[in-house]
Design a protein around this motif. Structure first.
Motif, mmCIF file in Angstrom:
data_model
loop_
_atom_site.group_PDB
_atom_site.id
_atom_site.type_symbol
_atom_site.label_atom_id
_atom_site.label_comp_id
_atom_site.label_asym_id
_atom_site.label_seq_id
_atom_site.Cartn_x
_atom_site.Cartn_y
_atom_site.Cartn_z
ATOM 1 N N ALA A 108 18.070 13.811 -29.086
ATOM 2 C CA ALA A 108 17.091 12.794 -29.461
ATOM 3 C C ALA A 108 17.763 11.445 -29.705
ATOM 4 N N LEU A 109 18.927 11.454 -30.338
ATOM 5 C CA LEU A 109 19.647 10.212 -30.595
ATOM 6 C C LEU A 109 20.122 9.564 -29.294
ATOM 7 N N ARG A 110 20.553 10.359 -28.343
ATOM 8 C CA ARG A 110 21.019 9.814 -27.063
ATOM 9 C C ARG A 110 19.854 9.221 -26.269
ATOM 10 N N VAL A 111 18.724 9.903 -26.297
ATOM 11 C CA VAL A 111 17.538 9.370 -25.620
ATOM 12 C C VAL A 111 17.093 8.070 -26.290
ATOM 13 N N ALA A 112 17.152 8.024 -27.629
ATOM 14 C CA ALA A 112 16.785 6.803 -28.345
ATOM 15 C C ALA A 112 17.713 5.651 -27.967
ATOM 16 N N ALA A 113 19.005 5.931 -27.814
ATOM 17 C CA ALA A 113 19.954 4.901 -27.395
ATOM 18 C C ALA A 113 19.593 4.354 -26.020
ATOM 19 N N ARG A 114 19.183 5.236 -25.144
ATOM 20 C CA ARG A 114 18.759 4.804 -23.803
ATOM 21 C C ARG A 114 17.544 3.896 -23.884
ATOM 22 N N GLU A 115 16.583 4.245 -24.728
ATOM 23 C CA GLU A 115 15.368 3.451 -24.823
ATOM 24 C C GLU A 115 15.658 2.049 -25.338
ATOM 25 N N VAL A 116 16.641 1.909 -26.205
ATOM 26 C CA VAL A 116 16.966 0.603 -26.768
ATOM 27 C C VAL A 116 17.808 -0.233 -25.813
ATOM 28 N N LEU A 117 18.850 0.361 -25.247
ATOM 29 C CA LEU A 117 19.828 -0.416 -24.492
ATOM 30 C C LEU A 117 19.682 -0.310 -22.974
ATOM 31 N N SER A 118 18.858 0.585 -22.489
ATOM 32 C CA SER A 118 18.675 0.689 -21.037
ATOM 33 C C SER A 118 17.202 0.838 -20.696
ATOM 34 N N PHE A 119 16.365 0.056 -21.395
ATOM 35 C CA PHE A 119 14.922 0.140 -21.167
ATOM 36 C C PHE A 119 14.551 -0.291 -19.756
ATOM 37 N N ASP A 120 15.388 -1.122 -19.115
ATOM 38 C CA ASP A 120 15.107 -1.581 -17.758
ATOM 39 C C ASP A 120 15.961 -0.874 -16.719
ATOM 40 N N GLY A 121 16.622 0.226 -17.112
ATOM 41 C CA GLY A 121 17.470 0.955 -16.172
ATOM 42 C C GLY A 121 18.735 0.223 -15.802
ATOM 43 N N GLY A 122 19.198 -0.687 -16.669
ATOM 44 C CA GLY A 122 20.332 -1.534 -16.336
ATOM 45 C C GLY A 122 21.699 -0.902 -16.550
ATOM 46 N N VAL A 123 21.750 0.291 -17.148
ATOM 47 C CA VAL A 123 23.043 0.960 -17.357
ATOM 48 C C VAL A 123 23.220 2.002 -16.258
ATOM 49 N N TYR A 124 24.157 1.746 -15.365
ATOM 50 C CA TYR A 124 24.325 2.570 -14.181
ATOM 51 C C TYR A 124 25.419 3.621 -14.389
ATOM 52 N N GLN A 125 25.713 4.330 -13.320
ATOM 53 C CA GLN A 125 26.680 5.427 -13.377
ATOM 54 C C GLN A 125 28.043 4.936 -13.861
ATOM 55 N N PRO A 126 28.690 5.659 -14.766
ATOM 56 C CA PRO A 126 30.022 5.263 -15.232
ATOM 57 C C PRO A 126 30.985 5.074 -14.059
ATOM 58 N N GLY A 127 31.836 4.074 -14.189
ATOM 59 C CA GLY A 127 32.819 3.808 -13.152
ATOM 60 C C GLY A 127 32.340 2.911 -12.040
ATOM 61 N N THR A 128 31.053 2.535 -12.051
ATOM 62 C CA THR A 128 30.518 1.690 -10.977
ATOM 63 C C THR A 128 30.507 0.211 -11.358
#
Length: 465
Positions: A108-128
C-alpha cells in the motif's frame, strides 16, 4: 529569371538543428534545442532546472525510487523479496520498509508513493534515464533524457544568482510535507551531471525580466510542492513567450492573450490574437534566416539537391542571404519526411499542456493564439508582486507585464491598441479589449489574487485572499 533552385532539406536540417555536436541556428536563436516535444512536460523542465541548479542528480539516478514505484509493472521484478536481496538498494529498501510492516502495508505504501510522484506515468524503467517525478528534494531526482534539449540550462542562465540560490535552498531542505513523507527514500549519493555545458547564448532584456519574475515567484509564501508547480508552469509560459519574441527587439514578443476559461461565447478578439501569434512566428523566421548564412554548414545549401533528395524550390540566386530568406518559408510549407522541429511547434505543444496556447488541436481550424488560464494569471501576479509588497493597481500591473514580457489583455485599452498596431496587428477594438480584460479580472478575483475596489478600479497581490 532563371530556373528555380532546388535546396536539399536534409542539408537545411543540419543547419537549423544540432548536427554532430554543431549547434544549430534554432538553438542560437532561442537558447535551447527544440527537438520533438511529443512527450515533454513541465515536470521534465523542473527536473532539468533542478539538476542545473544543484550540479547534477544523485549517482543512483533515481533507480531506487523507480523500483519502489514500479511495484507491479509486468516484465520487471520489483517484488519485495527482490528488492531486499538487491545489491544496490537492498539495505535502503530495508530501512524504508521494515519487514515488520507486513506485505499488505508495504504494498500500500509503494502504491501510494506511485500516486504522489508518478501520477502522470513519468517514472520509467530503472536504468533508462527517464525518472522524472516532480521531486521536492535533491535525493529524489533522477536522470532523464529530455535534458538534452538544454531547457534547464537556459533557465539556469536566465535566473539571477539569488534565483539559483533559492532553488538550491528549496531542494536541499526536507521539512516540507512531501519530503518528510518520502524521507525513508531519500538516498544520499554524490551528484553526477550528465548534461554537457552548452555554448554561451546572448541573454536578452526579456530573459533578464523573466528570470527576475521566476525569482520573485520562488520567494512567495507557498508550500514547496506548490512553489515547484508554479515555477514549472511559469517557466513553460516564459518559454512560449521567448520563442515568439526571439525575432523582436530585446526578445520581447507582442502578444494578445485571451481568457482560457471554460466559456463558449463569441470571441471577437480571436482573429487579432491569432494574428499576433503569427507575427511572432514571422519575426522568428526572419531572425533564423538572418543567422543561417553564418552557420558553418550553410554553404551546403547553395549546392543543388540531388534528383531523389527531399528538397524545396526557391528562386535562383547566387547570394546565400537571399536563399536563406526564401528557403525558410518554403521548408515550412513543404510536405516531406525530413523532420525539422520548428520552435513554434515546440511552443504550441508545451503551451497546450499548461493552458497558454489554444486551440488544443490544429484540427480545430483556428490558428494558434496565446491564452491565459486563471492559474496562469495568478502565476503572473506572483511573478510581479513580491511577498509583503503592497497591492498593485490592475492596470499598472498589466502595463508592467506588457513592458517586461510583451503580453497584453486589454487592461490599458488605448496603450494596448497602439502596442499591437506597432507589431502589425491593426484595427483591434479597444472596447473588445476592455471586455477581455474584464473577463480575465473576474477569474483573477475568484483565484484570490485580485479584488475590486469601491471606486470601480481593481488591484492585484499575492496575499489578497
Amino acid at each position: 529569371m532563371g530556373e528555380p533552385r532546388r535546396v536539399d532539406l536534409e542539408a537545411l536540417k543540419r543547419v537549423l538543428m544540432e548536427h554532430e555536436g554543431q549547434v544549430g541556428v534554432f538553438e542560437r536563436v532561442i537558447g535551447f534545442r527544440p527537438a520533438t516535444a511529443s512527450g515533454y512536460k513541465a515536470v521534465h523542465l523542473m527536473n532539468d532546472l533542478a539538476q542545473c541548479a544543484l550540479g547534477g542528480a544523485p549517482q543512483h539516478g533515481g533507480d531506487l525510487l523507480a523500483r519502489v514505484i514500479r511495484v507491479d509493472v509486468e516484465g520487471e521484478d520489483n517484488s519485495e523479496a527482490s528488492m531486499r536481496a538487491d545489491e544496490r538498494f537492498g539495505a535502503a529498501f530495508d530501512r524504508a520498509f521494515p519487514s515488520e510492516l507486513g506485505l499488505d502495508r508495504i504494498q500500500a505504501l509503494r502504491v501510494a508513493a506511485r500516486e504522489v510522484l508518478s501520477f502522470d506515468g513519468g517514472v520509467y524503467q530503472p536504468g533508462t534515464s527517464m525518472c522524472s517525478p516532480l521531486a521536492t528534494h535533491r535525493d529524489l531526482l533522477g536522470f532523464e533524457q529530455f535534458r538534452r534539449f538544454g531547457v534547464g540550462r537556459l533557465l539556469a542562465d536566465v535566473l539571477p544568482p539569488e534565483g539559483l540560490a533559492k532553488m538550491r535552498e528549496h531542494l536541499e531542505r526536507d521539512g516540507d510535507p512531501v519530503s518528510r513523507a518520502f524521507r525513508p527514500l531519500l538516498l544520499a549519493a554524490p551528484l553526477v551531471d550528465k548534461q554537457k555545458p552548452g555554448e554561451p547564448v546572448e541573454r536578452t532584456p526579456f530573459d533578464r525580466r523573466f528570470g527576475e519574475g521566476l525569482t520573485t515567484l520562488m520567494g512567495q509564501a507557498l508550500s514547496k510542492p506548490m512553489m515547484l508547480r508554479t515555477v514549472a508552469l511559469g517557466a513553460c509560459l516564459g518559454l512560449v513567450l521567448k520563442i515568439l519574441g526571439a525575432g523582436r527587439d530585446g526578445g520581447r514578443p507582442a502578444l494578445l492573450a485571451l481568457s482560457n476559461a471554460e466559456d463558449r461565447g463569441p470571441k471577437p478578439l480571436r482573429d487579432a490574437a491569432v494574428a499576433s501569434f503569427r507575427r511572432g512566428v514571422d519575426s522568428l523566421d526572419r531572425r533564423v534566416a538572418a543567422l543561417v548564412p553564418s552557420h558553418p554548414l550553410a554553404p551546403e545549401l547553395m549546392k543543388r539537391a540531388g534528383a531523389k533528395a527531399p528538397s524545396v524550390e526557391v528562386p535562383d540566386t547566387r547570394k546565400l542571404e537571399n536563399l536563406a530568406a526564401s528557403v525558410i518559408p518554403a521548408a515550412r510549407a513543404a510536405k516531406s519526411d525530413v523532420e525539422i522541429y520548428w520552435p513554434d511547434d515546440f511552443a504550441a505543444k508545451i503551451g497546450r499542456r499548461v493552458g497558454c496556447v489554444l486551440p488544443m488541436s490544429d484540427r480545430a481550424g483556428w490558428g494558434r493564439h496565446l491564452a491565459l488560464s486563471p492559474e496562469l494569471v495568478e502565476i503572473l501576479v506572483l511573478m510581479h508582486v513580491a511577498s509583503g509588497q503592497h497591492a498593485t493597481p490592475w492596470s499598472r500591473f498589466w502595463a508592467r507585464v506588457r513592458e517586461e514580457l510583451g503580453v497584453v489583455v486589454g487592461a490599458n485599452p488605448t496603450e494596448d491598441v497602439a502596442f499591437l498596431a506597432h507589431a502589425g496587428v491593426e484595427n483591434v477594438s479597444d472596447e473588445s479589449l476592455a471586455d477581455n480584460a474584464e473577463a480575465i479580472l473576474a477569474h483573477a478575483v475568484r483565484r484570490g489574487v485580485a479584488r475590486r475596489l469601491p471606486d470601480g478600479e481593481a488591484e492585484v497581490g499575492g496575499e489578497l485572499s
